[in-house]
Scaffold this motif. Sequence first.
Motif, PDB file in Angstrom:
ATOM      1  N   THR A  35       0.825  -1.217   0.000  1.00 17.86           N
ATOM      2  CA  THR A  35       0.000   0.000   0.000  1.00 17.86           C
ATOM      3  C   THR A  35       0.857   1.265   0.000  1.00 17.86           C
ATOM      4  O   THR A  35       0.309   2.368   0.101  1.00 17.86           O
ATOM      5  N   THR A  82      -6.498 -11.475   3.125  1.00 20.75           N
ATOM      6  CA  THR A  82      -7.160 -10.402   2.400  1.00 20.75           C
ATOM      7  C   THR A  82      -6.821  -9.059   3.042  1.00 20.75           C
ATOM      8  O   THR A  82      -6.824  -8.928   4.267  1.00 20.75           O
ATOM      9  N   GLY A  94      -8.091  -5.955   1.145  1.00 22.09           N
ATOM     10  CA  GLY A  94      -9.255  -5.188   0.708  1.00 22.09           C
ATOM     11  C   GLY A  94     -10.208  -6.089  -0.046  1.00 22.09           C
ATOM     12  O   GLY A  94      -9.776  -7.008  -0.746  1.00 22.09           O
ATOM     13  N   GLU A 119     -18.154  -4.521   1.423  1.00 24.59           N
ATOM     14  CA  GLU A 119     -16.891  -3.796   1.310  1.00 24.59           C
ATOM     15  C   GLU A 119     -16.216  -3.833   2.671  1.00 24.59           C
ATOM     16  O   GLU A 119     -16.827  -3.475   3.685  1.00 24.59           O
ATOM     17  N   TYR A 167     -12.019  -3.934   4.723  1.00 29.29           N
ATOM     18  CA  TYR A 167     -10.580  -3.740   4.589  1.00 29.29           C
ATOM     19  C   TYR A 167      -9.864  -4.360   5.792  1.00 29.29           C
ATOM     20  O   TYR A 167      -9.514  -3.680   6.756  1.00 29.29           O
ATOM     21  N   VAL A 193      -9.538   0.063  -4.202  1.00 28.29           N
ATOM     22  CA  VAL A 193     -10.433  -1.073  -4.426  1.00 28.29           C
ATOM     23  C   VAL A 193     -11.709  -0.639  -5.149  1.00 28.29           C
ATOM     24  O   VAL A 193     -12.150  -1.300  -6.093  1.00 28.29           O
ATOM     25  N   ARG A 194     -12.335   0.432  -4.718  1.00 27.29           N
ATOM     26  CA  ARG A 194     -13.587   0.857  -5.344  1.00 27.29           C
ATOM     27  C   ARG A 194     -13.394   1.190  -6.819  1.00 27.29           C
ATOM     28  O   ARG A 194     -14.277   0.922  -7.647  1.00 27.29           O
ATOM     29  N   GLN A 226      -3.960 -10.943  -5.701  1.00 27.52           N
ATOM     30  CA  GLN A 226      -4.803  -9.847  -6.194  1.00 27.52           C
ATOM     31  C   GLN A 226      -5.763 -10.398  -7.258  1.00 27.52           C
ATOM     32  O   GLN A 226      -5.331 -11.073  -8.190  1.00 27.52           O
ATOM     33  N   VAL A 266     -13.560  -7.627  -6.116  1.00 29.89           N
ATOM     34  CA  VAL A 266     -12.174  -7.191  -5.993  1.00 29.89           C
ATOM     35  C   VAL A 266     -11.623  -7.769  -4.697  1.00 29.89           C
ATOM     36  O   VAL A 266     -12.242  -7.619  -3.635  1.00 29.89           O
ATOM     37  N   LYS A 267     -10.484  -8.432  -4.791  1.00 31.45           N
ATOM     38  CA  LYS A 267      -9.819  -8.951  -3.598  1.00 31.45           C
ATOM     39  C   LYS A 267      -8.338  -8.612  -3.686  1.00 31.45           C
ATOM     40  O   LYS A 267      -7.644  -9.068  -4.594  1.00 31.45           O
ATOM     41  N   THR A 268      -7.860  -7.769  -2.786  1.00 33.14           N
ATOM     42  CA  THR A 268      -6.421  -7.553  -2.656  1.00 33.14           C
ATOM     43  C   THR A 268      -5.940  -8.345  -1.452  1.00 33.14           C
ATOM     44  O   THR A 268      -6.677  -8.568  -0.494  1.00 33.14           O
TER      45      THR A 268
END
Length: 410
Positions: free
Chosen positions: A52, A101, A103, A115, A117, A290-291, A365, A378-380
Motif C-alpha cells: 500500500t 485479504t 481489501g 466492502e 478492509y 479497491v472501489r 490480487q 475485488v480482492k487484494t
Amino acid sequence: MLEVAMGTGTRRAGGALALGAAVAGLGAGAGWLWRHQADLAFSRPLNEWTFTHMSAVLPTRPVARAAVPRPLPYGPALRAFTYEHDGERRTLAQLHARTHTTGFAVLHRGALVREEYPGRFASPRARFQLFSLTKSVTSMLVGIALEEGALGSLDDKAAGYLPDLAGSAYDGPTVGDLLHMSSGVEFTEDYADPASSFARFERAVSGGGSLLEVVRSLPRAARPGTTFTYSTVDSQVLGWVLEAATGTALAQYAHSRLWSRVGAERDAYYFLTRGRPRTALGGGSFNAAVRDLARLGLVMARGGQLDGRQIVPARWVERSRGADLAHLAVGALGADAPRHYGYANQWWTLGGARRAFTGIGIHGQYLWVDPQADVVVVKTSAWDTAEDEGRDAETVAALTALVTYLETGG
C-alpha cells in the motif's frame, strides 16, 4: 511489479524492486538490509505496508481521478454467505484470515453489497499494488486504442511500432500474440535464480539498467502464436507498443480513456523504473483503490458499457472471456498453471457456460468478473509467497460460490 507464472511453486526470493531508498544511509546493517530487502518487503506482515506504499520507495506517475466521481450505490448487505472448501463450510471472515485479504469489495447489479478492509494499512483511500493485474488494465487500454484507430490491427507486428526491436526475437510476434502470451520468446519468470532472464529484467527495473537491452537479448523458443508462455516481458512490450501507437504515456492514456470515464474517486499511479528514461511497467506497476477497480470490473461485466457510454469495445470484452485457441483453453496452459484457468487477452479465463474471467496479480490480487450474474469481486491480499496454489484454489472456490449465491438470491 512483476509476476511469476501461476502455479510454479516458486517462492518470491528475488527482488523487492529496490527498497534501496529506504536502506541507503542507514550505516551499520544497511548491507544486510539491501541483501535481504525482498524477504523483508514481501513477507508478512511487512508486505501489508509495502503493497500500500509503493509510492514511498519508487518513482511514480499519477493517473488522475475523475473530475466528478461516479457514485457506487449500496445494495442489500451480503451477510449470511458461506462456501465449502476441503470438506468444510467457511465464512468470508475465514476466507480473509486464511488468504490474508487486505481489501474486498463485491458489486451485484452495480451496487456494493460488501466492502471491507481487513489489512493493517488498508482503507477505501489506500492504493494497492496490483502486480500483474496491471496486465488486464493494459489490455483494456489496447482495446480502446484499437477501436480509436491508434493501433491499426491485432495482426500488426510489435516491431513495426518499436524499431529498436528490429532483429530481436520480438521482431515477428504480432500485437495479438503478445495479448495472448504467445510471442514464442523465451522468458522464465524464476524469482529464485539470480542468473535468470527475469532476474536481469528486474535488476534493470530497480537498479537503473536498460530494459531494452534485456528485451533485445531474449532468444526465440517457438513460432509466434503457437504456445502459451507466461511472460511479463510480453506485457512490457505491449505497453511500449501502446505508448508508441498513441504517442501518450501509459499513465496519461489510462487517465483519459479509463480513470476519467469510469468516474474514479482516487488518483491511481504507476511506479516507474529507476533508470532514465523512466517507464511504467505495462505488466505490473499499477496501484489503485479497491472501489475504482470495482468500477473497471463493472465496465467489463457489462460488455464495456457504463451508464450508457461504451468505454471498452464490446468485442474486446468478448475476446477477454476466452480465445478459441487450443493452447489457451482452460486446463491446457501447461504444468505450471492451475488447471482451472485458461488465458486470453491478458486475462485468466474460467471457461464453462458462464465464461467468467479474472485479472490476477501475485500475492493474491483478483478482479473477478461474471457478466452473466452481473457480479464483480475485488480482492487484494498480502500472501507471503508470490503464488500459493492452496490459497488460489480456496479463493476460486469461494468466489465461484459467491456468484452462485448472489445469482440465486441467497
